[in-house]
Design an enzyme around this catalytic site. Sequence first.
Site, PDB file in Angstrom:
ATOM      1  N   ASP A  24       0.912  -0.965   0.215  1.00 41.13           N
ATOM      2  CA  ASP A  24      -0.163   0.005  -0.022  1.00 41.13           C
ATOM      3  C   ASP A  24       0.916   1.149  -0.155  1.00 41.13           C
ATOM      4  O   ASP A  24       1.527   1.479   0.902  1.00 41.13           O
ATOM      5  CB  ASP A  24      -1.088  -0.025   1.148  1.00 41.13           C
ATOM      6  CG  ASP A  24      -2.037   0.892   1.245  1.00 41.13           C
ATOM      7  OD1 ASP A  24      -2.180   1.601   0.200  1.00 41.13           O
ATOM      8  OD2 ASP A  24      -2.994   1.031   2.016  1.00 41.13           O
ATOM      9  N   ASP A 117      -3.085   2.738  -5.835  1.00 47.23           N
ATOM     10  CA  ASP A 117      -2.072   2.629  -4.937  1.00 47.23           C
ATOM     11  C   ASP A 117      -2.078   1.481  -3.999  1.00 47.23           C
ATOM     12  O   ASP A 117      -1.399   1.616  -2.933  1.00 47.23           O
ATOM     13  CB  ASP A 117      -2.231   3.863  -3.996  1.00 47.23           C
ATOM     14  CG  ASP A 117      -3.525   4.114  -3.202  1.00 47.23           C
ATOM     15  OD1 ASP A 117      -4.647   3.038  -3.490  1.00 47.23           O
ATOM     16  OD2 ASP A 117      -3.962   4.579  -2.160  1.00 47.23           O
ATOM     17  N   GLU A 118      -2.628   0.474  -4.310  1.00 43.64           N
ATOM     18  CA  GLU A 118      -2.353  -0.752  -3.375  1.00 43.64           C
ATOM     19  C   GLU A 118      -2.544  -2.128  -4.386  1.00 43.64           C
ATOM     20  O   GLU A 118      -3.177  -2.002  -5.346  1.00 43.64           O
ATOM     21  CB  GLU A 118      -3.370  -0.864  -2.330  1.00 43.64           C
ATOM     22  CG  GLU A 118      -4.874  -0.969  -2.489  1.00 43.64           C
ATOM     23  CD  GLU A 118      -5.646  -0.680  -1.413  1.00 43.64           C
ATOM     24  OE1 GLU A 118      -5.335  -1.501  -0.326  1.00 43.64           O
ATOM     25  OE2 GLU A 118      -6.721  -0.005  -1.276  1.00 43.64           O
TER      26      GLU A 118
END
Length: 425
Positions: A24, A117-118
Amino acid sequence: MSAPTAGGPAPPPDRVPTTVLHVDMDAFYAAVATRDDPSLQGVPVIVGGGHRGVVLSASYEARRSGVRSGIPMTRARRLCPEAEVLRPDYALYSAVSRSVLEIFGQVTPVVQPLSLDEAFLDVQGSVRLLGGPAEIGALVRARVHDEQGITCSVGAADTIGVAKVASKRAKPDGQLVVPAADVVGFLHPLPVGELWGVGDKTVAQLERLGLRTVGDVAHTPRSTVQRALGRAFGAQVHDLAWGIDDRLVAGGGGPRASQRGFPLPAGVLGSDPGPDRSVGADETFGRDTDDPQVLLRELLRLTAKVTARMRAAEVVGRTVTVKVRFADFTTITRTRTRSEPTDVTHEVYDTVRQVFAGLGLQRARVRLVGVRVENLQPRRGVTRQLVLGERPQGWAEADRAVDRAATRFGDAAVRPASLLGPGRP
């Protein structure tokens, strides 16, 4: 892992190794926006959609003042008046996200992105070459920092649910490995809201029963949890409280197979799961509008966003809700239930257009619109009824092709032609 007691299910006899990683990015939008500007280093930074929008990302300096993603920009400015406020640059974020995914792909072919983003990584096939989960996590973090100039946090466990919790506990710029033997000891002291997919509404329902920690839920009979949360979701939460989670990392097939496989929790979908799970999205316009074409274009964009999340979570839904907030902040919602559940953008948008037309707005000035799909159920087991004369392949297959392109090239790679013109808020 020791055998559960007092209502706990027996642990799997052959738990797989600790090779699921959840990676993350830390304050992704803010970190990307400020990495090339030395004057912003160490300064509170907020990325948001204008004074009428919401916070999309906040640096950790801004978070210390109480700023969080999702709160109104007006409130964020009051909480942290000294913050630098930046407009989002989605093209830049997508480019960085693609580069980060390339790093992941060089570590393992089994990568499941959840958002820009993860992502989850299954590194079971990489341990002989690269070392254990701690070594692989450190490698990923070092490469992301060296090549992209941002930091990330890594959680490693034997299931995706525990890995997700571990990465959150490791933030910012940290790493936490939870061996299979330590899962119960790690989970049970945590607040129940730490479980992936358990949102505020579910926490409130459990707290009414006096269940405040993960251990409280684990040691409560499954039937009691099911009565509070619904049969399927209650069983899922009870299993997660014991670290039991058969979901696989979906990305290239990998060695892990799921026989039971829950869909992704609704936390991924941007909503609290609860017994009546739903997924939705809304948008505040930078300027009030009464143009029906602008409103319909935005409703189409939101519908595409919602249905893409549904397909990622492997769920379909029947009930479609349209929300409209007027210039005077009056808000109305209208709902229509389809005859069959679907996750097809074209079909959901047909219903959205029908609902919107039924509002009869007559040039009323609108501040916000939203789309939500409810009555969700797992896609598996749902049979699609073909209409006489309908092609066996069509919109559903097109949607999945778009999803694949978006995963590889970014959300803007393919979109409906009507969204290429003016009218974007």
